[in-house]
Design a protein around this motif. Structure first.
Motif, PDB file in Angstrom:
ATOM      1  N   ARG A  60      15.059  -6.867-108.861  1.00  0.00           N
ATOM      2  CA  ARG A  60      15.309  -5.476-109.259  1.00  0.00           C
ATOM      3  C   ARG A  60      16.598  -5.328-110.053  1.00  0.00           C
ATOM      4  N   VAL A  61      17.517  -6.305-109.955  1.00  0.00           N
ATOM      5  CA  VAL A  61      18.786  -6.199-110.665  1.00  0.00           C
ATOM      6  C   VAL A  61      18.770  -7.014-111.957  1.00  0.00           C
ATOM      7  N   ASN A  62      17.597  -7.509-112.316  1.00  0.00           N
ATOM      8  CA  ASN A  62      17.463  -8.226-113.580  1.00  0.00           C
ATOM      9  C   ASN A  62      17.819  -7.302-114.744  1.00  0.00           C
ATOM     10  N   ASN A  63      18.225  -7.896-115.863  1.00  0.00           N
ATOM     11  CA  ASN A  63      18.549  -7.047-117.023  1.00  0.00           C
ATOM     12  C   ASN A  63      17.297  -6.478-117.682  1.00  0.00           C
ATOM     13  N   VAL A  64      16.106  -6.929-117.274  1.00  0.00           N
ATOM     14  CA  VAL A  64      14.833  -6.333-117.697  1.00  0.00           C
ATOM     15  C   VAL A  64      14.196  -5.681-116.478  1.00  0.00           C
ATOM     16  N   ARG A  65      13.916  -4.393-116.535  1.00  0.00           N
ATOM     17  CA  ARG A  65      13.478  -3.650-115.349  1.00  0.00           C
ATOM     18  C   ARG A  65      12.315  -2.722-115.689  1.00  0.00           C
ATOM     19  N   LEU A  66      11.472  -2.471-114.705  1.00  0.00           N
ATOM     20  CA  LEU A  66      10.386  -1.506-114.854  1.00  0.00           C
ATOM     21  C   LEU A  66      10.835  -0.160-114.292  1.00  0.00           C
ATOM     22  N   SER A  67      10.670   0.894-115.068  1.00  0.00           N
ATOM     23  CA  SER A  67      11.159   2.213-114.682  1.00  0.00           C
ATOM     24  C   SER A  67      10.408   2.799-113.486  1.00  0.00           C
ATOM     25  N   VAL A  68       9.200   2.303-113.212  1.00  0.00           N
ATOM     26  CA  VAL A  68       8.395   2.896-112.154  1.00  0.00           C
ATOM     27  C   VAL A  68       9.060   2.750-110.786  1.00  0.00           C
ATOM     28  N   TYR A  69       9.880   1.725-110.601  1.00  0.00           N
ATOM     29  CA  TYR A  69      10.541   1.543-109.301  1.00  0.00           C
ATOM     30  C   TYR A  69      11.537   2.658-109.022  1.00  0.00           C
ATOM     31  N   GLU A  70      12.381   2.938-110.005  1.00  0.00           N
ATOM     32  CA  GLU A  70      13.342   4.023-109.808  1.00  0.00           C
ATOM     33  C   GLU A  70      12.635   5.370-109.730  1.00  0.00           C
ATOM     34  N   GLN A  71      11.585   5.563-110.507  1.00  0.00           N
ATOM     35  CA  GLN A  71      10.821   6.810-110.444  1.00  0.00           C
ATOM     36  C   GLN A  71      10.258   7.021-109.038  1.00  0.00           C
ATOM     37  N   PHE A  72       9.726   5.945-108.480  1.00  0.00           N
ATOM     38  CA  PHE A  72       9.167   6.026-107.130  1.00  0.00           C
ATOM     39  C   PHE A  72      10.263   6.360-106.115  1.00  0.00           C
ATOM     40  N   GLU A  73      11.402   5.682-106.209  1.00  0.00           N
ATOM     41  CA  GLU A  73      12.491   5.903-105.257  1.00  0.00           C
ATOM     42  C   GLU A  73      13.026   7.324-105.331  1.00  0.00           C
ATOM     43  N   VAL A  74      13.206   7.841-106.535  1.00  0.00           N
ATOM     44  CA  VAL A  74      13.709   9.207-106.702  1.00  0.00           C
ATOM     45  C   VAL A  74      12.716  10.207-106.124  1.00  0.00           C
ATOM     46  N   PHE A  75      11.440  10.016-106.438  1.00  0.00           N
ATOM     47  CA  PHE A  75      10.396  10.930-105.966  1.00  0.00           C
ATOM     48  C   PHE A  75      10.288  10.901-104.442  1.00  0.00           C
ATOM     49  N   PHE A  76      10.250   9.707-103.865  1.00  0.00           N
ATOM     50  CA  PHE A  76      10.053   9.588-102.420  1.00  0.00           C
ATOM     51  C   PHE A  76      11.247  10.172-101.671  1.00  0.00           C
ATOM     52  N   ALA A  77      12.452   9.875-102.141  1.00  0.00           N
ATOM     53  CA  ALA A  77      13.649  10.406-101.490  1.00  0.00           C
ATOM     54  C   ALA A  77      13.671  11.930-101.553  1.00  0.00           C
ATOM     55  N   GLU A  78      13.339  12.475-102.700  1.00  0.00           N
ATOM     56  CA  GLU A  78      13.330  13.935-102.853  1.00  0.00           C
ATOM     57  C   GLU A  78      12.338  14.582-101.897  1.00  0.00           C
ATOM     58  N   LYS A  79      11.142  14.039-101.818  1.00  0.00           N
ATOM     59  CA  LYS A  79      10.103  14.610-100.958  1.00  0.00           C
ATOM     60  C   LYS A  79      10.438  14.424 -99.480  1.00  0.00           C
ATOM     61  N   ALA A  80      11.096  13.316 -99.154  1.00  0.00           N
ATOM     62  CA  ALA A  80      11.481  13.066 -97.760  1.00  0.00           C
ATOM     63  C   ALA A  80      12.735  13.840 -97.365  1.00  0.00           C
ATOM     64  N   LYS A  81      13.402  14.441 -98.359  1.00  0.00           N
ATOM     65  CA  LYS A  81      14.647  15.193 -98.171  1.00  0.00           C
ATOM     66  C   LYS A  81      15.817  14.274 -97.806  1.00  0.00           C
ATOM     67  N   ALA A  82      15.796  13.081 -98.396  1.00  0.00           N
ATOM     68  CA  ALA A  82      16.901  12.137 -98.253  1.00  0.00           C
ATOM     69  C   ALA A  82      17.670  12.069 -99.566  1.00  0.00           C
ATOM     70  N   GLU A  83      18.918  11.611 -99.518  1.00  0.00           N
ATOM     71  CA  GLU A  83      19.707  11.499-100.751  1.00  0.00           C
ATOM     72  C   GLU A  83      19.171  10.383-101.642  1.00  0.00           C
ATOM     73  N   LYS A  84      18.853   9.237-101.034  1.00  0.00           N
ATOM     74  CA  LYS A  84      18.442   8.077-101.819  1.00  0.00           C
ATOM     75  C   LYS A  84      17.399   7.269-101.053  1.00  0.00           C
TER      76      LYS A  84
END
Length: 354
Positions: A60-84
């Motif tokens: 995940r810390v590679n210099n080449v990354r897929l945006s879907v991972y961060e999109q998923f994390e942001v969405f899930f945290a928001e819906k769960a009412k967590a910061e991150k």
């Protein structure tokens, strides 16, 4: 007691399974929402694989990354009412990372009975007494005697074997001189417990603790992944650990399907709740079955039921867990895969046993 010969299947598991030329209703497993029965979700997974590939063979810390991972994390945290949040390739990896990070600053660790091995770091053991209430009493008595301390409390959101859904409001009454961190394994809660399908974080976020949730998404949500939900500082610290930086992430196609298919998950949750409600109403106060709240699992003590139900064309869960030397866990699992007619058949079979 001898373990029955397992069913070796040659096709996927749905509301039914086929074995030796016979079709059985399937009341086992942990796919509580029954997403594997939803053709439109399967199409979204295929679409996600076409878009992002079968897997992501990079850190995940590679210099080449897929945006879907961060999109998923942001969405899930928001819906769960967590910061991150942080997404992982498995719930066990997520739990291992969470407890490894948290235990190093703890002066005292309280671990509830039957806590999942995923959140038991090496050298840690669950409270030996199976009574959750006696464990609470032990925590209260010890906290009353300790000087100001950093205290880590670890437990499951649900005990899927009894089954039982614990309450954590008792933590509010612990001495305020301590700093508390609460780590909950939500593996069996995602999809079925809490306000939505995002687990119990929102339910316990107002406790006077640093709340951390970890768990598998491969049960109720049918995603081959795990997750940690916490405040920004905790997530930042875990994300710097080698266990995160050096591990491969889950298949991106499934995360894409989850983001695109929220309407399908909501529909399945409603169906799962409806099936559970129907069976509970039919059974009434059945003295031989144990069930708790909205958790769609019924346990029973009589091992003979397993073979009798099998003769009736019904497969239930029955095997020693988590260790091979543990008692058999006999469970009837109601999912979003089932139809109302399946519930009626199950009820008739259970009634014939008593």
């Amino acid at each position: 007691m001898t373990l029955q010969k397992p069913f070796e299947l040659q096709s996927k598991i749905g509301r039914t399974v086929f074995h030796e030329g016979r079709e059985f209703l399937f009341y086992s497993g942990t796919a509580y929402l029954g997403m594997g029965c939803v053709g439109d979700f399967e199409k979204l997974v295929t679409e996600g694989i076409s878009k992002y590939g079968l897997s992501h063979g990079l850190s995940r810390v590679n210099n080449v990354r897929l945006s879907v991972y961060e999109q998923f994390e942001v969405f899930f945290a928001e819906k769960a009412k967590a910061e991150k949040s942080l997404v992982w390739s498995s719930g066990f990896l997520a739990g291992t990372a969470a407890v490894s990070f948290l235990k190093k600053d703890a002066h005292q660790i309280f671990i509830a009975p039957e806590t999942h091995p995923a959140v038991l770091a090496e050298g840690l053991n669950s409270y030996p007494d199976p009574s959750f209430d006696r464990w609470i009493g032990y925590c209260q008595e010890t906290c009353a005697q300790l000087p100001s301390s950093n205290i880590l409390i670890i437990a499951n959101a649900v005990d899927p074997l009894k089954p039982a859904v614990p309450d954590f409001d008792w933590i509010r009454d612990l001495p305020s001189r301590h700093h508390y961190t609460l780590l909950i394994d939500d593996s069996h809660a995602f999809g079925v417990l809490g306000e939505d399908i995002f687990g119990t974080y929102s339910q316990w976020k107002n406790l006077p603790v640093n709340l951390v949730i970890s768990g598998s998404l491969g049960k109720g949500l049918s995603l081959p992944a795990g997750i940690i939900l916490a405040d920004e500082k905790t997530i930042a610290g875990i994300s710097q650990m080698a266990i995160f930086r050096a591990s491969s992430p889950p298949s991106p196609g499934f995360l894409y399907a989850f983001l695109q298919g929220q309407h399908l998950f909501q529909k399945q949750k409603e169906k799962s709740r409806s099936n559970l409600s129907l069976l509970k109403n039919l059974l009434g106060d059945h003295s031989r079955l144990q069930q708790s709240g909205d958790f769609p699992v019924f346990s029973f003590p009589d091992q003979n039921w397993v073979s009798v139900l099998e003769e009736a064309g019904i497969i239930v869960s029955s095997f020693p867990y988590p260790k091979p030397t543990d008692p058999f866990a006999n469970r009837i699992v109601v999912s979003g895969c089932h139809e109302a007619s399946d519930i009626l058949i199950l009820h008739k079979a259970i009634t014939s046993l008593t």
